[in-house]
Scaffold this active site. Structure first.
Site: not given
Ligand code: NAD
Length: 343
Positions: A12-13, A139-140, A168, A220
């Protein structure tokens, strides 16, 4: 000078930050890294982003017909800055590898604060972030809180904040999270961790937060009660918010926007990629002032709000720009961010 940037974790990010890096004329995207050969890996290949994977996963990707450019270590060997966008807590495990490769690091809010030298928000502490080895983009929810607190603090002074966060339940792509039919105290114990997270950037602030999780994937919503240093009028607050970067004002009475569903529809109508709304949205109708007490509702698009801050964080660690207003201007122009009114 173009700084060479790698993205570890293309979810996602990560995929949004990769697209944003590719738009910057002072950055070069050397590649993205994934662990699983899924549709997101295919997307990276389709976009022409070199795809790197852990050494023991190369075969799995090739068996799925996805051509890889090399291993994660190959990618880090070419990079000056890595953006870690792996799931919360995993980034800390990669830190020793990043250090071994001598790359600067930008972590996300799912990591504990001590993973990086500094927790970061452009509006609050950009100058302090310049030249650091590692930053954590908070975080967000914390980013949404910090944007408004620091904008108001600069103009009027902020003494204390109380906030209720309606979270959310899951991101749109997730099919194993909830709640599906409940409002969950998240956590039941008060205060929630969000206030403490704000304090990793603003340690002096008196802030307490509470949170519930609800069955929606869109955004959110926060209810904020802010004690200002001195009395202010609604007009003063609106004029600060109108000028503030990365904040937009939505109106229920004028634009008929009184829900996250309408905000998302608005972003879709604008033709925003993935209906992203990286701006913090403040409802003008809700802005209410009594003496030095301010109340309002705001909305946070969790999937995209941290993307501009990631771009600024790269610029800060690489010392590409020392003036926060210049990096904000550059980032926001390339990403097409608005300020002022949503109309
Ligand atoms: P996500 O699960 O959508 O993406 C994570 C990615 O990392 C995926 O491509 C996955 O395949 C990969 N991955 C999984 N395990 C791995 C490993 N061991 N080594 C390398 N890659 C690996 O997660 P996300 O929502 O993008 O969240 C990433 C970070 O951003 C987290 O710290 C989260 O808290 C933060 N964040 C998320 C949001 C949100 O709402 N989604 C908002 C702000 C911050």
């Amino acid at each position: 000078m173009r700084v060479r940037v790698a993205i570890n974790g293309f979810g996602t990010i990560g995929k949004r930050v990769a697209d944003a890096v590719a738009l910057q004329d002072d950055m070069e995207l050397v590649g993205v890294s994934k662990t699983r050969p899924n549709h997101e890996a295919l997307l990276a290949v389709r976009k022409g982003y070199p795809l790197y994977v852990p050494e023991d996963r190369v075969e799995a990707f090739e068996a799925a017909g996805i051509k890889v450019a090399g291993t994660l270590e190959d990618m880090l060997g070419q990079a000056e800055v890595v953006v870690d966008a792996t799931p919360g807590g995993i980034g800390a495990k990669y830190k020793p590898l990043y250090e071994r490769h001598g790359v600067k690091q930008v972590f996300q809010g799912g990591e504990k604060a001590h993973v990086a030298e500094l927790s970061f928000n452009t509006m609050c502490n950009y100058e302090d972030a310049l030249g650091r080895r590692s930053l954590r983009v908070v975080s967000c929810n914390t980013t949404g809180l910090l944007r408004i607190i620091c904008s108001l603090h600069r103009a009027l002074g902020v003494k204390a904040v109380r906030a209720i966060i309606v979270r959310r339940g899951a991101d749109p792509k997730e099919n194993k999270r909830g709640p599906i039919n409940s409002i969950v105290l998240n956590p039941p114990k008060l205060p929630s961790h969000h206030g403490e997270d704000v304090k990793t950037v603003l340690p002096w602030l008196d802030i307490m937060t509470a949170a519930v999780a609800v069955p929606t994937t869109l955004m959110h919503v926060h209810f904020l009660n802010i004690r200002l240093s001195k009395p202010a009028s609604k007009e003063q607050i609106l004029s600060v918010l109108e000028e503030a970067p990365r904040i937009v004002l939505a109106s229920s009475s004028k634009a008929g926007i009184q829900s996250t569903a309408e905000l998302v529809e608005y972003a879709r109508d604008l033709g925003r990629p993935r209906y992203d709304l990286p701006e913090l949205v403040v409802w003008e109708d809700s802005v209410t002032v009594s003496g030095n007490e301010l109340m309002l509702f705001q909305a946070v698009h969790q999937e995209s709000i941290v993307v501009p801050e990631n771009i600024d964080a790269i610029r800060a660690v690489a010392k590409l720009e020392s003036d926060p207003s210049k990096t904000i201007e550059k980032t926001d122009k390339t990403l097409g961010l608005k300020r002022g009114w949503l109309n």
